[in-house]
Design an enzyme around this catalytic site. Structure first.
Site, PDB file in Angstrom:
ATOM      1  N   LYS A  13     -28.601 -16.906  37.142  1.00 55.91           N
ATOM      2  CA  LYS A  13     -29.535 -16.596  36.038  1.00 55.91           C
ATOM      3  C   LYS A  13     -30.063 -17.642  35.189  1.00 55.91           C
ATOM      4  CE  LYS A  13     -27.509 -12.945  34.137  1.00 55.91           C
ATOM      5  NZ  LYS A  13     -26.321 -12.687  35.023  1.00 55.91           N
ATOM      6  N   ARG A  88     -28.836  -5.455  28.405  1.00 52.83           N
ATOM      7  CA  ARG A  88     -27.721  -5.156  29.808  1.00 52.83           C
ATOM      8  C   ARG A  88     -27.503  -3.605  29.498  1.00 52.83           C
ATOM      9  NH1 ARG A  88     -25.364 -10.604  29.610  1.00 52.83           N
ATOM     10  NH2 ARG A  88     -24.122 -10.956  31.535  1.00 52.83           N
ATOM     11  N   ARG A 127     -17.355 -22.337  39.536  1.00 47.31           N
ATOM     12  CA  ARG A 127     -17.807 -22.838  38.206  1.00 47.31           C
ATOM     13  C   ARG A 127     -16.662 -22.531  37.116  1.00 47.31           C
ATOM     14  NH1 ARG A 127     -22.010 -18.817  35.310  1.00 47.31           N
ATOM     15  NH2 ARG A 127     -20.310 -17.316  35.042  1.00 47.31           N
ATOM     16  N   ARG A 133     -14.957 -21.731  31.912  1.00 45.45           N
ATOM     17  CA  ARG A 133     -15.220 -20.650  31.092  1.00 45.45           C
ATOM     18  C   ARG A 133     -14.100 -19.763  31.034  1.00 45.45           C
ATOM     19  NH1 ARG A 133     -21.005 -17.773  31.802  1.00 45.45           N
ATOM     20  NH2 ARG A 133     -19.796 -15.914  31.641  1.00 45.45           N
ATOM     21  N   ARG A 144     -16.215  -7.729  34.899  1.00 43.27           N
ATOM     22  CA  ARG A 144     -17.642  -8.082  34.526  1.00 43.27           C
ATOM     23  C   ARG A 144     -18.420  -7.427  35.665  1.00 43.27           C
ATOM     24  NH1 ARG A 144     -16.955 -14.167  34.388  1.00 43.27           N
ATOM     25  NH2 ARG A 144     -19.289 -14.265  34.630  1.00 43.27           N
TER      26      ARG A 144
HETATM   27  P1  ADP Z   1     -22.459 -13.308  33.306  1.00 40.26           P
HETATM   28  O1  ADP Z   1     -23.647 -12.945  33.428  1.00 40.26           O
HETATM   29  O2  ADP Z   1     -22.155 -14.741  33.984  1.00 40.26           O
HETATM   30  O3  ADP Z   1     -21.406 -12.138  33.118  1.00 40.26           O
HETATM   31  P2  ADP Z   1     -23.239 -14.328  30.447  1.00 40.26           P
HETATM   32  O4  ADP Z   1     -23.057 -15.586  29.990  1.00 40.26           O
HETATM   33  O5  ADP Z   1     -24.736 -13.741  30.465  1.00 40.26           O
HETATM   34  O6  ADP Z   1     -22.537 -14.110  31.580  1.00 40.26           O
HETATM   35  O7  ADP Z   1     -22.332 -13.451  29.330  1.00 40.26           O
HETATM   36  C1  ADP Z   1     -20.978 -13.604  29.020  1.00 40.26           C
HETATM   37  C2  ADP Z   1     -20.568 -12.389  28.139  1.00 40.26           C
HETATM   38  O8  ADP Z   1     -21.125 -12.217  26.943  1.00 40.26           O
HETATM   39  C3  ADP Z   1     -20.608 -11.113  28.815  1.00 40.26           C
HETATM   40  O9  ADP Z   1     -19.561 -10.953  29.598  1.00 40.26           O
HETATM   41  C4  ADP Z   1     -20.546 -10.247  27.515  1.00 40.26           C
HETATM   42  O10 ADP Z   1     -19.088 -10.147  26.936  1.00 40.26           O
HETATM   43  C5  ADP Z   1     -21.195 -11.061  26.408  1.00 40.26           C
HETATM   44  N1  ADP Z   1     -22.790 -10.584  26.593  1.00 40.26           N
HETATM   45  C6  ADP Z   1     -23.530 -11.573  26.813  1.00 40.26           C
HETATM   46  N2  ADP Z   1     -24.883 -10.707  26.754  1.00 40.26           N
HETATM   47  C7  ADP Z   1     -24.525  -9.472  26.222  1.00 40.26           C
HETATM   48  C8  ADP Z   1     -25.403  -8.209  25.852  1.00 40.26           C
HETATM   49  N3  ADP Z   1     -26.793  -8.253  26.073  1.00 40.26           N
HETATM   50  N4  ADP Z   1     -24.767  -7.330  25.611  1.00 40.26           N
HETATM   51  C9  ADP Z   1     -23.453  -7.234  25.402  1.00 40.26           C
HETATM   52  N5  ADP Z   1     -22.664  -8.297  25.691  1.00 40.26           N
HETATM   53  C10 ADP Z   1     -23.163  -9.270  26.164  1.00 40.26           C
END
Ligand code: ADP
Length: 191
Positions: A13, A88, A127, A133, A144
């Site tokens: 993404k 989300r 990654r 990370r 996740r």
């Molecule tokens: P990925 O899509 O690889 O899991 P992101 O970088 O988008 O990773 O998000 C990392 C973390 O940030 C998520 O696992 C969550 O804990 C938090 N997070 C990101 N966006 C949201 C959201 N819209 N609502 C709740 N938590 C979020």
């Protein structure tokens, strides 16, 4: 142009978001990136978010919603934005609807990157080596993926029913996927 990009963790993404945003001259707004920036700066928001992120859980909606509202109120997002990682949850969808309606605009399209599960795990472990990370350990990746399947995957149907869903095969070279996204967006009928 108001766009969302969705897909399971590791679908690419963030990578695609950067190209799409540049193409439409809008900011790519990644909630994950904003949270990580706050974590590394040690802000109160970062301290709160870290507890959830490290476990692969979602940060509570109130915290996330407020953060997104503030961000899309910034002047650079006035002409539009591409959200990566938000909404989300069903509650976040409703919040976002309210935020966009308030400005008199509408959501133009929701891009979903579809990828094979095995490919995803491979990408994320790769990654983990390059970016380090904190949440790219095998156990947290699995959590996740579970949380995505339970809470976020159902959002795809919500946007499909609205007729604004654009599904794109996320497998292949970065360039190929970008071209597919642009082709799919150009064929999206205006409503
Ligand atoms: P990925 O899509 O690889 O899991 P992101 O970088 O988008 O990773 O998000 C990392 C973390 O940030 C998520 O696992 C969550 O804990 C938090 N997070 C990101 N966006 C949201 C959201 N819209 N609502 C709740 N938590 C979020």
């Amino acid at each position: 142009m108001r766009l969302l990009i969705m897909g399971p963790p590791g679908a690419g993404k963030g990578t695609q978001a950067a190209f799409i945003a540049e193409h439409f001259s809008i900011p790519a707004i990644s909630t994950g990136d904003i949270f990580r920036a706050n974590v590394s700066q040690g802000t109160p928001l970062g301290v709160e978010a870290k507890k959830y992120m490290d476990a692969g859980e979602y940060v509570p909606d109130e915290v996330t919603n407020r953060m997104v509202r503030d961000r899309i109120d910034e002047p650079d997002a006035e002409r539009g934005f591409l959200l990566d990682g938000y909404p989300r949850t069903v509650a976040q969808v409703e919040e976002l609807d309210g935020m966009i309606a308030f400005t008199g605009h509408r959501l133009d399209a929701v891009v979903v990157l579809t990828v094979d599960q095995d490919e995803i795990v491979q990408r994320l472990l790769q990654r983990a080596e390059t970016e380090g990370r904190a949440d790219d350990t095998e156990e947290v990746i699995r959590r996740r993926q579970e949380v995505y399947a339970e809470q976020t995957a159902p959002l795809i149907d919500v946007y499909r029913e609205r007729g604004i869903l654009v599904e794109v095969d996320g497998l292949g070279e970065v360039d190929e996927v970008t071209q597919r996204v642009f082709a799919a967006l150009d064929t999206t009928p205006e409503s």
